[in-house]
Design a protein around this motif. Structure first.
Motif, PDB file in Angstrom:
ATOM      1  N   ILE A  94       0.828  -1.207   0.000  1.00 32.58           N
ATOM      2  CA  ILE A  94       0.000   0.000   0.000  1.00 32.58           C
ATOM      3  C   ILE A  94       0.858   1.251   0.000  1.00 32.58           C
ATOM      4  N   ILE A  97       2.007   1.711  -3.543  1.00 33.91           N
ATOM      5  CA  ILE A  97       0.909   2.139  -4.412  1.00 33.91           C
ATOM      6  C   ILE A  97       0.626   3.616  -4.188  1.00 33.91           C
ATOM      7  N   ALA A  98       0.631   4.009  -2.919  1.00 35.67           N
ATOM      8  CA  ALA A  98       0.374   5.409  -2.594  1.00 35.67           C
ATOM      9  C   ALA A  98       1.428   6.303  -3.247  1.00 35.67           C
ATOM     10  N   PHE A  99       2.660   5.854  -3.214  1.00 35.22           N
ATOM     11  CA  PHE A  99       3.725   6.624  -3.852  1.00 35.22           C
ATOM     12  C   PHE A  99       3.442   6.826  -5.328  1.00 35.22           C
ATOM     13  N   GLU A 101       0.653   6.783  -6.882  1.00 33.29           N
ATOM     14  CA  GLU A 101      -0.462   7.716  -7.056  1.00 33.29           C
ATOM     15  C   GLU A 101      -0.009   9.155  -6.876  1.00 33.29           C
ATOM     16  N   VAL A 102       0.815   9.375  -5.865  1.00 31.35           N
ATOM     17  CA  VAL A 102       1.296  10.742  -5.635  1.00 31.35           C
ATOM     18  C   VAL A 102       2.080  11.228  -6.847  1.00 31.35           C
ATOM     19  N   ARG A 104       1.670  10.299  -9.881  1.00 37.02           N
ATOM     20  CA  ARG A 104       0.722  10.569 -10.956  1.00 37.02           C
ATOM     21  C   ARG A 104       0.086  11.941 -10.792  1.00 37.02           C
ATOM     22  N   ASP A 203      -1.647   7.258 -17.932  1.00 38.41           N
ATOM     23  CA  ASP A 203      -1.118   5.980 -18.421  1.00 38.41           C
ATOM     24  C   ASP A 203      -0.403   5.228 -17.323  1.00 38.41           C
ATOM     25  N   PHE A 206      -2.974   2.926 -11.597  1.00 34.04           N
ATOM     26  CA  PHE A 206      -3.226   1.672 -10.902  1.00 34.04           C
ATOM     27  C   PHE A 206      -3.304   0.501 -11.871  1.00 34.04           C
ATOM     28  N   SER A 207      -3.911   0.704 -13.044  1.00 36.54           N
ATOM     29  CA  SER A 207      -4.093  -0.434 -13.941  1.00 36.54           C
ATOM     30  C   SER A 207      -2.773  -0.886 -14.534  1.00 36.54           C
ATOM     31  N   LEU A 210      -1.443  -3.183 -11.924  1.00 36.88           N
ATOM     32  CA  LEU A 210      -2.116  -4.474 -11.937  1.00 36.88           C
ATOM     33  C   LEU A 210      -1.635  -5.332 -13.095  1.00 36.88           C
ATOM     34  N   LEU A 213       1.835  -6.688 -12.325  1.00 38.45           N
ATOM     35  CA  LEU A 213       1.804  -7.679 -11.244  1.00 38.45           C
ATOM     36  C   LEU A 213       1.211  -8.993 -11.741  1.00 38.45           C
TER      37      LEU A 213
ATOM     38  N   ILE B  96      -3.899 -11.873  -7.180  1.00 39.62           N
ATOM     39  CA  ILE B  96      -4.239 -12.051  -8.584  1.00 39.62           C
ATOM     40  C   ILE B  96      -5.614 -12.695  -8.730  1.00 39.62           C
ATOM     41  N   LEU B 224      -8.739   3.145  -3.870  1.00 40.75           N
ATOM     42  CA  LEU B 224      -7.507   3.768  -3.411  1.00 40.75           C
ATOM     43  C   LEU B 224      -7.722   4.534  -2.111  1.00 40.75           C
ATOM     44  N   PHE B 227      -7.733   2.123   0.687  1.00 40.15           N
ATOM     45  CA  PHE B 227      -6.398   1.771   1.192  1.00 40.15           C
ATOM     46  C   PHE B 227      -5.946   2.765   2.238  1.00 40.15           C
ATOM     47  N   ILE B 231      -5.201   1.899   6.310  1.00 41.12           N
ATOM     48  CA  ILE B 231      -3.863   2.086   6.877  1.00 41.12           C
ATOM     49  C   ILE B 231      -3.924   3.112   7.990  1.00 41.12           C
ATOM     50  N   VAL B 266      -3.245  13.688  -2.646  1.00 41.21           N
ATOM     51  CA  VAL B 266      -1.886  13.805  -2.120  1.00 41.21           C
ATOM     52  C   VAL B 266      -1.939  13.900  -0.603  1.00 41.21           C
ATOM     53  N   PHE B 269      -2.702  10.424   0.756  1.00 36.22           N
ATOM     54  CA  PHE B 269      -1.557   9.523   0.720  1.00 36.22           C
ATOM     55  C   PHE B 269      -0.400  10.022   1.552  1.00 36.22           C
ATOM     56  N   LEU B 272      -1.166   8.772   4.836  1.00 28.72           N
ATOM     57  CA  LEU B 272      -0.903   7.335   4.824  1.00 28.72           C
ATOM     58  C   LEU B 272       0.573   7.069   5.061  1.00 28.72           C
ATOM     59  N   PHE B 273       1.395   7.760   4.306  1.00 31.11           N
ATOM     60  CA  PHE B 273       2.837   7.608   4.426  1.00 31.11           C
ATOM     61  C   PHE B 273       3.321   7.925   5.808  1.00 31.11           C
ATOM     62  N   LEU B 276       2.455   5.306   8.248  1.00 34.53           N
ATOM     63  CA  LEU B 276       3.226   4.083   8.054  1.00 34.53           C
ATOM     64  C   LEU B 276       4.632   4.222   8.621  1.00 34.53           C
TER      65      LEU B 276
ATOM     66  N   GLU C 101      -7.894   1.117 -23.567  1.00 32.35           N
ATOM     67  CA  GLU C 101      -6.465   0.986 -23.288  1.00 32.35           C
ATOM     68  C   GLU C 101      -5.674   1.363 -24.525  1.00 32.35           C
TER      69      GLU C 101
END
Lengths: 570, 292, 395
Positions: A94, A97-99, A101-102, A104, A203, A206-207, A210, A213, B96, B224, B227, B231, B266, B269, B272-273, B276, C101
């Motif tokens: 998490i 992921i947060a990083f 997003e930031v 972006r 671009d 998150f997707s 995914l 991964l 997955i 998101l 999340f 946290i 921002v 998150f 969040l950071f 954490l 996409e």
């Protein structure tokens, strides 16, 4: 041959590259998911340096962008890695992921990136270039697996504590995988941007994470060509669906999801495990790993001298460990000299394992001080530093690297006595092969010593309990320790096995290894040890030669037990 | 200003309800269920179906949506998580498989409902607005906050006071020991997923009620933020999820007011950071963040 | 060791040179060889072509833009069914979903161009994808017709690129002055989605047009595409006390935004662009939609040739009313048919030439022409929502 499929095969290669950036952290057991952020930074910053026209008349300008993208990605990963280094599992996922997003959002709001409208670029990435880069990555990961750092990754993935006790610097290993992931992600970002002809912050969201991964896990992160298989699979599934006549629309994502589910459920280890399975079936006997061919194992390793007899190896002064009011260990004085075999006995909960954890560096004492092989107890640095000083140990509950074979487990043990080989392996230098062979020969010797030579290639998880204990000992021996601590190694062994173990211990001591043996099998302790210490409620209640301690009344009452006749049970 | 606070509070109640299902599964089973967002979306679309198409009254739709959510949760557990139990790659593979399940679910929702935005007509649920102390509050918002609180308190009661809840806490502590003590771990796992998904589906319905419409992408947005909430509140802590949801809603409203909407994520998150790094177990959590 | 490093370096350098070669600038635009069976006899209504003309289609049928893609597919399929019914020329659609996409869009275009060898491609749904895929089509010499790609600069990509969706500038340049005249606006507040390519470029246009018309901007708020909570921004705007709210948003955000605005007591008129032109959205908004002013390319109230029939036929076939996306797709089919029949030739080159000469064509969007740049020209419409229905605003 591929005319008319160029975009498709380029996409396949790029997806594979992205998957490698996940593969490298999954190899080390980390769920680091910030790759989209690294890719974004790499892509955007590379646009500042990539020229508008081909170099020297014919070379793709992206060649300039690639090292820049990789450097940016690696740096970003390092910077992110520092604060999140102590996180594991879902928390790490998490946070990363947060990083992403930031990043972006920052790119979205920055002036020079043109915000949501993005930047238009030329297509400078050809299928040849994309596959060339992918081929290099596949090659690098192929050479990585059997190298020292490759084994370190696997060890950290399987069991961090055991890895650190074998001298692997867990923090540095994790950071290395992190930075590698950043570099590869940055590389991907640059190639992606100059293939699709644009970059927009959306671009790299998150997707993208995914996708990467999924490909990495589906392909399998235990084998070097996993991302390749995963990427081929993911890219071909829509094509196959089209060829099968499935109508464009909701059916496609449904079928794709179903296929993913099937693959994940049926194939632990991903698609690449099929290759392993086939490989195993085609051969009658287990295959030797590349560097463990028939000739390997003859070259003697260069090992340092063990301390001379009677040199102080361990000194403890009033060492204690408190857990908020509970005195696990209290005011323990102990001295151990080279060549001794010290037995530590006592009832359950007496603090034996806590004592061992303090000596091996896994836990810091709360009172008192001590030295082991020149290193202060509780000093900063962690268990791997203590291991480097020459301490090796086994655990009360086996901490083996389950998915690795007997030989591979033991090879991790050679971490401290072997040299790094990855870079030299990339160049196929013969000295790398020699060093690998030395490590293998050292490992082989220990495996033979504990009697597991005929099960070299069996995965640790499939061994019997007794064999697992023996494997742990082999692994601990592989680092050529000066002080070997065995935590209940004979648990679950019968008389014959315990006697063999006893024999082994005596021979090790004869070779100069100092041994500390924690055991409940009192018979074995009295038989094997030169000196015995008895712990009860965290304190030493007796210390001395075995027979003396065995007849000590306090010891008998606390631990050995007696019947009405007053005879001790031994 | 007061209006902004009110805005944040109501928005936060949906975050909290979404997060609580998430954190329940993580707290008890250590699984990160990435299909939760899809179940949220499904709940939203189902509610439109029941109310606008089938014409059911809204008070009947609530329990039905929760029931449907629960059933989907059982299916999810059976298909995507149970077959992986005990495998060494259990956690990575679980991510997955839940993503795959979620994708299939959304595809089915699209197959049934098409790609348009759906909404609940105002005959079914009135668009009333009340003004209190200069602050405008809609009936939908009040309903949301009320229901969310009731559900969250209900869940907390289940976990604290019922045999199921005790079994869940036992499994959370040590599944192996729980099994030895005779607790049916499989049933507890299934129940956990059912509860979590029921709440998630309900959150979806309340979202549609509040927002005026549902669309296929509604799950991604809230995931998101979810999340960040779990946290912040502490993984596995129900009270934490509730409190953190509301706090985050407030923080976002204030950020939008003073700085600008782009930065609200921002801020989320960033919090969040910070949490954490400083206090990894979250404001109220007890699960250790480092699994050494 | 050194020689090994040196020789590795040499090998690496050679490999990089081999893999890294590119051609300078765009490859020469290919001229596709004409397929004989696609050239027919006669012209106009009398034209007959032996082989079916392959028409490639790339829409976003799943993913974020699916709300538009489905309508587009329906409109296009409906039109081609009618056209095929006329006889003489048969069109075969090859439909691909790009799942919103970018990489999938590129792959779909490649398949249609290289493997299916279509004569023309309709789509993609998003301008975002178009900027990349239209380049590929241009270089391959395949004409493309965008039907919802309204971003600035699309037709400039090349002479094989056409579009029939009027750019946002044109729609706004009509709706904003019309709104001002009808409502007497002096100052407005603007809200836009700054995360989406389309809406943020529309925002730039909006501010330009507002400036030209001498309308003051007293409030300027942003939000993100997936947001559903706008009360914070709307509360601020309420304080700014504007005469109207000008909005650049996608339909998903519009409904909650407008509803929340009304709930907060922000009763001023709301003006928007292309993305508002959706009957579904109006339905979902119910009462809150009253007074919404929308600029766009098409209205169901428009008295354009064939519009009433189109609406009836569409509603019968698909059980729902068409929207602007469907209308533009429907028109595209007729444009292609007109171009093919004009030269009675279904080859790429012929279509490209004849599309470029399309002038004063009667369509449901009105009378339409394409200029030499591939840009569309037709009268945009300005609508106002009255009694839950779109009606034309004469401005």
């Amino acid at each position: 041959m591929f005319a008319g499929y160029e975009s498709l095969i380029t996409t396949m290669a790029l997806t594979g590259i992205l998957a490698f950036s996940f593969h490298v952290v999954l190899m080390a057991g980390q769920l680091s998911l910030g790759q989209a952020g690294f890719a974004s930074l790499g892509a955007y910053i590379s646009t500042l340096v990539v020229p508008e026209t081909p170099l020297f008349g014919g070379l793709s300008p992206v060649l300039v962008g690639i090292p820049v993208g990789m450097a940016v990605g690696a740096t970003a990963a390092f910077v992110l890695g520092l604060p999140v280094m102590r996180l594991r599992g879902v928390f790490l996922a998490i946070a990363t992921i947060a990083f992403a997003e930031v990043v972006r959002i920052l790119m979205l709001n920055a002036e020079w990136t043109n915000g949501a409208r993005g930047l238009r670029l030329e297509r400078w990435v050809t299928p040849e270039l994309a596959w060339f880069v992918l081929a290099i990555l596949v090659y690098a990961f192929w050479r990585l697996g059997p190298s020292r750092i490759g084994r370190a990754f696997a060890a950290v993935r399987e069991d961090e504590v055991a890895a650190s006790s074998m001298g692997v610097d867990v923090a540095r290993t994790r950071m290395t995988s992190f930075v590698a992931s950043g570099a590869i992600a940055g590389l991907y970002g640059v190639l992606f941007a100059y293939f699709v002809r644009r970059i927009g912050p959306s671009d790299f969201g998150f997707s993208m994470m995914l996708d990467g991964l999924v490909v990495a896990v589906v392909g399998g992160f235990l084998v070097f060509f996993g991302p390749l298989l995963g990427s081929a699979f993911i890219t071909m599934v829509p094509e196959v669906q089209r060829a099968a006549g499935l109508e464009a629309g909701w059916i496609h994502p449904f079928v794709t999801g179903a296929l993913l589910l099937v693959v994940i459920l049926l194939l632990p280890g991903g698609l690449s495990s099929i290759a392993g399975y086939l490989h195993g079936r085609l051969r009658r006997s287990p295959p030797p790993a590349p560097s463990t061919g028939p000739r390997a194992g003859n070259e003697p390793p260069e090992l340092p001298e063990l301390p001379a007899a009677d040199t102080p190896v361990l000194t403890l002064n009033g060492v204690g460990k408190d857990y908020g009011g509970v005195h696990a260990v209290h005011d323990v004085d102990l001295e151990l000299r080279a060549g001794e075999i010290l037995g530590v006995i006592g009832p359950n909960g007496a603090g034996k394992t806590t004592l061992v954890n303090m000596i091996s560096g896994h836990v810091a004492p709360t009172s008192g001080d001590g030295h082991v092989l020149g290193r202060k107890l509780g000093a900063a640095g962690g268990a791997h530093r203590v291991a480097r000083a020459g301490v090796s140990r086994t655990f009360q509950h086996s901490k083996l690297f389950d998915r690795l074979s007997v030989l591979e487990n033991t090879l991790v043990g050679t971490h401290l006595v072997s040299k790094p080989t990855f870079v030299r392996r990339l160049l196929w230098l013969p000295s790398a092969r020699r060093d690998e062979n030395r490590a293998v020969s050292q490992a082989r010797r220990q495996v033979q010593r504990v009697g597991l030579a005929d099960r070299e290639h069996v995965p640790a998880a499939q061994l019997s309990y007794g064999d697992q204990r023996r494997l742990e000992i082999a692994r601990a021996l592989a680092s050529h320790p000066s002080l070997l601590i065995l935590d209940e190694p004979a648990a679950g062994m019968n008389r014959v096995e315990a006697a063999e173990l006893s024999e082994l211990i005596r021979s090790l001591a004869a070779d100069g290894v100092t041994i500390m043996l924690i055991e409940h099998n009192v018979h074995m302790v009295l038989d094997t040890c030169t000196r015995v210490v008895v712990l009860n409620f965290g304190e030493v209640i007796a210390s001395g030669p075995p027979q003396v301690v065995a007849s000590d009344p306090q010891v008998i009452e606390a631990y050995l037990g007696s019947d009405e006749t007053g005879r001790e049970h031994v | 200003m007061l209006q902004q606070l009110a805005n944040g509070l109501f928005a936060g109640s949906i975050y909290a309800l979404f997060a609580i299902g998430f954190t329940l599964v993580f707290g008890i089973l250590r699984h990160l269920n990435l299909a939760h967002a899809a179940i949220f979306t499904t709940g939203g679309f189902l509610s439109v179906d029941l109310i606008s198409r089938q014409g059911l009254p809204i008070w009947l739709a609530f329990p039905l949506v929760m029931l449907a959510g629960g059933l989907i949760g059982l299916l999810l557990e059976r298909i995507a998580f149970r077959p992986l139990a005990g495998r060494p790659d259990e956690h990575f593979a679980g991510l997955i498989s839940s993503v795959a399940f979620g994708g299939m679910l959304i595809a089915l929702v699209q197959a049934r409902y098409g790609t348009e935005q759906q909404s609940i007509s105002s005959e079914a649920f009135p668009n009333e607005v009340y003004t209190v102390a200069g602050v405008s509050i809609s009936l939908a918002q009040l309903t949301t906050l009320g229901l969310a609180l009731v559900l969250m308190l209900g869940l907390a009661w289940v976990v604290a006071a019922t045999p199921l809840g005790r079994a869940m806490r036992a499994v959370a502590e040590n599944a192996r020991a729980a099994r030895v003590l005779g607790i049916n771990v499989e049933r507890v796992t299934a129940s956990t997923y059912a509860l979590s998904s029921a709440l998630g589906a309900m959150a979806g319905m309340l979202m549609v009620l509040n927002v005026g419409q549902g669309d296929l992408g509604m799950g991604l947005a809230i995931e998101l933020t979810g999340f960040a909430v779990i946290i912040l509140g502490g993984m596995g802590s129900l009270w934490g999820a509730m409190a953190a949801g509301l706090i985050l809603g407030l923080a976002e409203a204030l950020t939008i007011h003073h700085i600008g909407s782009s930065w609200k994520d921002v801020v989320a998150f960033g919090l969040l950071f910070a949490i954490l790094l400083v206090r990894p177990q979250g404001l109220f959590g007890t699960i250790k963040a480092r699994e050494v | 060791m050194r020689s090994r490093v040196a020789s590795t370096a040499v090998v690496a350098a050679v490999a990089v040179l081999a893999a890294g070669c590119v051609e300078d600038g765009a490859a020469d635009d290919e001229e596709a060889t004409a397929v004989e069976g696609l050239a027919g006899e006669g012209s106009g209504e009398e034209c007959t072509i032996e082989e079916p003309v392959p028409v490639g289609v790339v829409f976003s049928l799943t993913g974020g833009a699916a709300f538009a893609g489905e309508y587009q597919r329906e409109g296009l399929e409906l039109a081609f069914e009618e056209i095929n019914g006329k006889g003489g020329v048969e069109y075969e659609l090859v439909l691909e979903d790009d799942a919103t996409e970018l990489e999938d869009s590129i792959a779909a275009f490649e398949k249609l161009i290289e493997r299916d060898e279509v004569s023309i491609i309709v789509g993609p749904t998003l301008s975002d994808m178009a900027f990349s895929t239209f380049e590929d089509a241009q270089q391959a010499g395949v004409p493309v017709l965008g039907i919802s790609t309204t971003a600035k600069g699309i037709p400039d990509i090349g002479d094989y690129v056409f579009r029939n969706s009027i750019p946002e500038e044109v729609a706004l340049a009509q709706s904003l002055p019309a709104a001002r005249d009808a409502l007497g606006l002096e100052n407005v507040a603007v809200m836009h989605d700054n995360e989406d390519e389309f809406t943020s470029s529309a925002y730039t246009t909006m501010t330009e047009v507002l400036d030209e018309e001498g309308i003051e901007i007293v409030g300027d708020e942003t939000f993100q595409t997936a947001d559903t909570e706008f009360r914070s921004q709307l509360t601020k705007i309420r304080e700014d006390d504007p005469d109207a709210l000008v909005l650049s948003a996608l339909p998903a955000a519009t409904v909650p935004l407008v509803q929340q605005a009304r709930e907060l007591g922000l009763d001023v008129p709301i003006v928007g662009g292309n993305a508002f032109n959706s009957p579904v959205m109006i339905d979902n908004l119910e009462d809150a939609a009253e007074g919404l002013i929308v600029g766009g390319a098409w209205s169901d109230a428009l008295d354009s040739p064939g519009n009433a029939e189109f609406i009836e036929s569409y509603t019968d076939t698909y059980d729902r009313a068409p929207d602007q996306f469907a209308a533009q797709a429907y028109t595209a089919a007729h444009m292609i048919d007109a171009a093919v029949r004009a030269g009675c030739d279904g080859n790429r080159e012929a279509i490209k030439t004849n599309l470029g000469q399309l002038s004063e064509l009667d369509t449901v969007l009105g009378t339409l022409s394409l200029d030499e740049n591939g840009e569309v020209h037709h009268e945009p419409v300005v609508q106002i929502v009255e009694d839950g229905e779109f009606t034309l605003l004469d401005g």
